[in-house]
Design a protein around this motif. Sequence first.
Motif, PDB file in Angstrom:
ATOM      1  N   ARG A 122       0.737  58.669  -1.057  1.00  0.00           N
ATOM      2  CA  ARG A 122      -0.578  58.862  -1.694  1.00  0.00           C
ATOM      3  C   ARG A 122      -1.709  58.674  -0.687  1.00  0.00           C
ATOM      4  NH1 ARG A 122       2.267  56.307  -5.671  1.00  0.00           N
ATOM      5  NH2 ARG A 122       1.429  54.246  -5.166  1.00  0.00           N
ATOM      6  N   GLU A 125      -1.748  61.790   1.444  1.00  0.00           N
ATOM      7  CA  GLU A 125      -2.312  62.926   0.705  1.00  0.00           C
ATOM      8  C   GLU A 125      -3.823  62.812   0.586  1.00  0.00           C
ATOM      9  OE1 GLU A 125       1.543  64.098  -2.078  1.00  0.00           O
ATOM     10  OE2 GLU A 125       0.066  62.679  -2.864  1.00  0.00           O
ATOM     11  N   GLY A 126      -4.325  61.614   0.332  1.00  0.00           N
ATOM     12  CA  GLY A 126      -5.775  61.400   0.270  1.00  0.00           C
ATOM     13  C   GLY A 126      -6.444  61.701   1.600  1.00  0.00           C
ATOM     14  N   GLU A 129      -6.630  65.468   1.998  1.00  0.00           N
ATOM     15  CA  GLU A 129      -7.709  66.005   1.147  1.00  0.00           C
ATOM     16  C   GLU A 129      -9.061  65.785   1.812  1.00  0.00           C
ATOM     17  OE1 GLU A 129      -7.457  64.395  -2.818  1.00  0.00           O
ATOM     18  OE2 GLU A 129      -5.370  65.067  -3.024  1.00  0.00           O
TER      19      GLU A 129
END
Length: 154
Positions: A122, A125-126, A129
């Motif tokens: 996570r 992924e952040g 982004e």
Amino acid sequence: MIHLSFNAPAPGAPWRKTWDSVSRVDTENISEMDLRYKHFGASVDMTIGDVEIISKNRFVTLVDLALSISHAIGRLSAGEDAALGFTESEEVIHLRRDGDLVEISSTKRPFVVSVENGELVRAFEGFLEGVHSHLTTSFPGLIENPVIRRLSPR
């Protein structure tokens, strides 16, 4: 707790030229090689708890690191080990799966830290982004670049 962030260099800073040079090229068609090794030098900070994994004082080529992180997400999600390498140095950050945990170590520094696999994925992924958003906001033509599209949120 995982902290993973980046900062573009300030105007006038030596690494800023790696950002400014992008305005002189066709952003939609910048090659992967140029994106990985020529453009977007940035300061990256990764800490887990109180362990510094990547120093905020270190500049790396942002797209190269982001693509390595993207690859690591796929491997970790498949239950495999992964690694993060750096164009600018010989250091390799090893990510070794151990059940639901990932053990993180360095070839150059004496730390070993474990974190829950889902939490690390996570955080990765952040980070992707954030990189995608920052680059495509700063250089809208990058939205159409196939390499930058690979960093787009899944």
